[in-house]
Design a protein around this motif. Sequence first.
Motif, PDB file in Angstrom:
ATOM      1  N   VAL A   1       0.837  -1.198   0.000  1.00 48.88           N
ATOM      2  CA  VAL A   1       0.000   0.000   0.000  1.00 48.88           C
ATOM      3  C   VAL A   1       0.875   1.253   0.000  1.00 48.88           C
ATOM      4  O   VAL A   1       0.628   2.214  -0.748  1.00 48.88           O
ATOM      5  CB  VAL A   1      -0.950  -0.001   1.216  1.00 48.88           C
ATOM      6  CG1 VAL A   1      -1.616   1.359   1.384  1.00 48.88           C
ATOM      7  CG2 VAL A   1      -2.011  -1.085   1.063  1.00 48.88           C
ATOM      8  N   LEU A   2       1.925   1.251   0.822  1.00 42.12           N
ATOM      9  CA  LEU A   2       2.823   2.400   0.883  1.00 42.12           C
ATOM     10  C   LEU A   2       3.541   2.615  -0.450  1.00 42.12           C
ATOM     11  O   LEU A   2       3.785   3.762  -0.855  1.00 42.12           O
ATOM     12  CB  LEU A   2       3.844   2.218   2.008  1.00 42.12           C
ATOM     13  CG  LEU A   2       3.287   2.209   3.426  1.00 42.12           C
ATOM     14  CD1 LEU A   2       4.409   1.986   4.441  1.00 42.12           C
ATOM     15  CD2 LEU A   2       2.549   3.505   3.740  1.00 42.12           C
ATOM     16  N   GLU A   3       3.877   1.524  -1.147  1.00 37.32           N
ATOM     17  CA  GLU A   3       4.506   1.664  -2.461  1.00 37.32           C
ATOM     18  C   GLU A   3       3.573   2.383  -3.439  1.00 37.32           C
ATOM     19  O   GLU A   3       4.013   3.228  -4.226  1.00 37.32           O
ATOM     20  CB  GLU A   3       4.883   0.285  -3.004  1.00 37.32           C
ATOM     21  CG  GLU A   3       6.075  -0.362  -2.316  1.00 37.32           C
ATOM     22  CD  GLU A   3       6.467  -1.671  -2.955  1.00 37.32           C
ATOM     23  OE1 GLU A   3       7.652  -1.820  -3.326  1.00 37.32           O
ATOM     24  OE2 GLU A   3       5.589  -2.561  -3.087  1.00 37.32           O
ATOM     25  N   ILE A   4       2.285   2.051  -3.376  1.00 40.95           N
ATOM     26  CA  ILE A   4       1.320   2.706  -4.263  1.00 40.95           C
ATOM     27  C   ILE A   4       1.157   4.178  -3.880  1.00 40.95           C
ATOM     28  O   ILE A   4       1.118   5.062  -4.744  1.00 40.95           O
ATOM     29  CB  ILE A   4      -0.034   1.978  -4.213  1.00 40.95           C
ATOM     30  CG1 ILE A   4       0.125   0.538  -4.715  1.00 40.95           C
ATOM     31  CG2 ILE A   4      -1.078   2.715  -5.044  1.00 40.95           C
ATOM     32  CD1 ILE A   4      -1.129  -0.303  -4.568  1.00 40.95           C
ATOM     33  N   VAL A   5       1.083   4.438  -2.576  1.00 41.79           N
ATOM     34  CA  VAL A   5       0.982   5.830  -2.106  1.00 41.79           C
ATOM     35  C   VAL A   5       2.195   6.627  -2.571  1.00 41.79           C
ATOM     36  O   VAL A   5       2.073   7.764  -3.057  1.00 41.79           O
ATOM     37  CB  VAL A   5       0.851   5.865  -0.572  1.00 41.79           C
ATOM     38  CG1 VAL A   5       1.013   7.296  -0.048  1.00 41.79           C
ATOM     39  CG2 VAL A   5      -0.491   5.300  -0.132  1.00 41.79           C
ATOM     40  N   GLY A   6       3.389   6.028  -2.445  1.00 42.30           N
ATOM     41  CA  GLY A   6       4.599   6.715  -2.880  1.00 42.30           C
ATOM     42  C   GLY A   6       4.597   6.990  -4.370  1.00 42.30           C
ATOM     43  O   GLY A   6       5.027   8.059  -4.818  1.00 42.30           O
TER      44      GLY A   6
ATOM     45  N   LEU B   1       1.920   7.386  -6.304  1.00 40.82           N
ATOM     46  CA  LEU B   1       0.953   8.452  -6.556  1.00 40.82           C
ATOM     47  C   LEU B   1       1.549   9.815  -6.225  1.00 40.82           C
ATOM     48  O   LEU B   1       1.339  10.802  -6.946  1.00 40.82           O
ATOM     49  CB  LEU B   1      -0.315   8.214  -5.728  1.00 40.82           C
ATOM     50  CG  LEU B   1      -1.222   7.070  -6.179  1.00 40.82           C
ATOM     51  CD1 LEU B   1      -2.279   6.785  -5.120  1.00 40.82           C
ATOM     52  CD2 LEU B   1      -1.892   7.406  -7.510  1.00 40.82           C
ATOM     53  N   ASP B   2       2.311   9.867  -5.133  1.00 40.16           N
ATOM     54  CA  ASP B   2       2.948  11.121  -4.726  1.00 40.16           C
ATOM     55  C   ASP B   2       3.988  11.542  -5.751  1.00 40.16           C
ATOM     56  O   ASP B   2       4.066  12.718  -6.139  1.00 40.16           O
ATOM     57  CB  ASP B   2       3.589  10.932  -3.352  1.00 40.16           C
ATOM     58  CG  ASP B   2       3.982  12.248  -2.706  1.00 40.16           C
ATOM     59  OD1 ASP B   2       3.478  13.298  -3.138  1.00 40.16           O
ATOM     60  OD2 ASP B   2       4.805  12.225  -1.775  1.00 40.16           O
ATOM     61  N   GLN B   3       4.803  10.588  -6.216  1.00 42.33           N
ATOM     62  CA  GLN B   3       5.844  10.886  -7.201  1.00 42.33           C
ATOM     63  C   GLN B   3       5.252  11.398  -8.513  1.00 42.33           C
ATOM     64  O   GLN B   3       5.806  12.278  -9.167  1.00 42.33           O
ATOM     65  CB  GLN B   3       6.672   9.625  -7.474  1.00 42.33           C
ATOM     66  CG  GLN B   3       7.706   9.324  -6.416  1.00 42.33           C
ATOM     67  CD  GLN B   3       8.929  10.225  -6.539  1.00 42.33           C
ATOM     68  OE1 GLN B   3       9.553  10.313  -7.597  1.00 42.33           O
ATOM     69  NE2 GLN B   3       9.261  10.902  -5.462  1.00 42.33           N
ATOM     70  N   GLN B   4       4.113  10.846  -8.909  1.00 45.69           N
ATOM     71  CA  GLN B   4       3.503  11.204 -10.187  1.00 45.69           C
ATOM     72  C   GLN B   4       2.691  12.496 -10.125  1.00 45.69           C
ATOM     73  O   GLN B   4       2.196  12.956 -11.151  1.00 45.69           O
ATOM     74  CB  GLN B   4       2.597  10.056 -10.669  1.00 45.69           C
ATOM     75  CG  GLN B   4       3.336   8.784 -11.013  1.00 45.69           C
ATOM     76  CD  GLN B   4       2.399   7.667 -11.423  1.00 45.69           C
ATOM     77  OE1 GLN B   4       1.204   7.901 -11.648  1.00 45.69           O
ATOM     78  NE2 GLN B   4       2.919   6.454 -11.511  1.00 45.69           N
ATOM     79  N   GLY B   5       2.549  13.071  -8.925  1.00 49.74           N
ATOM     80  CA  GLY B   5       1.724  14.274  -8.802  1.00 49.74           C
ATOM     81  C   GLY B   5       0.268  13.994  -9.124  1.00 49.74           C
ATOM     82  O   GLY B   5      -0.415  14.798  -9.760  1.00 49.74           O
ATOM     83  N   ALA B   6      -0.227  12.831  -8.668  1.00 52.01           N
ATOM     84  CA  ALA B   6      -1.578  12.396  -9.021  1.00 52.01           C
ATOM     85  C   ALA B   6      -2.643  13.364  -8.537  1.00 52.01           C
ATOM     86  O   ALA B   6      -3.643  13.593  -9.226  1.00 52.01           O
ATOM     87  CB  ALA B   6      -1.838  11.000  -8.440  1.00 52.01           C
ATOM     88  N   ALA B   7      -2.458  13.937  -7.347  1.00 49.40           N
ATOM     89  CA  ALA B   7      -3.479  14.839  -6.810  1.00 49.40           C
ATOM     90  C   ALA B   7      -3.672  16.038  -7.731  1.00 49.40           C
ATOM     91  O   ALA B   7      -4.803  16.379  -8.098  1.00 49.40           O
ATOM     92  CB  ALA B   7      -3.088  15.291  -5.404  1.00 49.40           C
ATOM     93  N   GLU B   8      -2.577  16.677  -8.123  1.00 48.61           N
ATOM     94  CA  GLU B   8      -2.670  17.863  -8.973  1.00 48.61           C
ATOM     95  C   GLU B   8      -3.277  17.526 -10.329  1.00 48.61           C
ATOM     96  O   GLU B   8      -4.073  18.309 -10.872  1.00 48.61           O
ATOM     97  CB  GLU B   8      -1.281  18.481  -9.156  1.00 48.61           C
ATOM     98  CG  GLU B   8      -0.691  19.102  -7.896  1.00 48.61           C
ATOM     99  CD  GLU B   8      -0.075  18.083  -6.960  1.00 48.61           C
ATOM    100  OE1 GLU B   8      -0.074  16.873  -7.309  1.00 48.61           O
ATOM    101  OE2 GLU B   8       0.407  18.484  -5.878  1.00 48.61           O
TER     102      GLU B   8
END
Length: 393
Positions: A30-35, A37-44
Amino acid sequence: MSALGLASPLELLDELRRKVRALHQLQFQVLEIVGALDQQGAAESLGYKDLIELFKHTLRWDPRLSRRKLAQAKALCPAVTPSGAKVEPMLPLAAAAMATGDLSEDHIDVVAEAMAGLPAIAEVHLVDYAQQHEPRSAKAFYKELAYRLDQDGPEPKDPEPAQPRNVVRRQWKSGRYHLFADVDAETGAKLDALIDPLAKPGPADLRFAPEREGDAFCEVIDLAMRAGHQHISGGERVQLTVTLDYDKLRTGIGTARLDNGEQIPMHQVRKIACDAAVIPMLLGTRSQVHDVGRRTRTINAGLRRVLIARDKGCTFPGCDRPPSHCEAHHIQHWSNGGRTDLGNLALLCRRHHDLVHYSDWQLHMANGMPAYRPPAYVDPHRTPRHNQIHAVA
């Protein structure tokens, strides 16, 4: 009787160990997926200001849990630089131990906290101890280890030089506005008096204090811009001027220029044009002035009172922010011909006003009330939602 009921205590303990180890491995995945998403700037890319807001809607995670997951992901997952180079995780040994199921999330928190003040070589000792003991014991171990490595403590610092009485430093950096202020006690007390009421958390507000106070500070700026007793500058009240090309406004593509020379994207122009004392200066193909003003897009006091009576606060589903914390949003953008009337307006707090402008949440009127259609990644059926908190108020 179930199979567990027929097992001996030792057999049950063995099975529990296997399940817990598998749980730790799954948590690491799960943490790998969260990381990632963070690296890819998924939220923005999805219109959210950060992953905390995105996880709130897609996973129904408490912001506190999201912050924990993000911090753990940053410590355990490799990063990729803008040039494409891979950077090893800050805690490679802890990451390997959790990936095999030997460490829990609680252990990771302890190791990360310890390594913030210890040299890299200490990680091997911390991870080795954590693999054999519970997190509380590991925390006591790292405190003792830190003491042994630095028994003298930090070197004494020279006294800080006296600061000037009032100092403000302002800087634009990467599209953000950095502000530092060091002011006298009287001015600080006045600012506290303005921010404190706006920063109080509501029953469903799980933001940490710095974020609440940051949003409150932005609201104070908005209130100052709308205030009727603003200072006079050049014969007019203080206001923000946005200069833009008419075709860019019509298509919603490109940037506009603030009166301080900074560039902002067109979708942000549409947002600030909803309910602010902003004068858009429209330019034609040869930069001639087409129009300056059209201030009728800002709602007057009477219309705002009617809007408050209908919406009772932020209309975004689940938000309990009161009307005093809200802005009026044009459902059909003013720049696209939207009218400034009750049927085309909805109250939104600053946070959700941003979300509606920048994400795939769609706002429309249904039976005379604002309704929100969520993105497909929140609800595959995109079933319209209403704010039921204010509906029962």
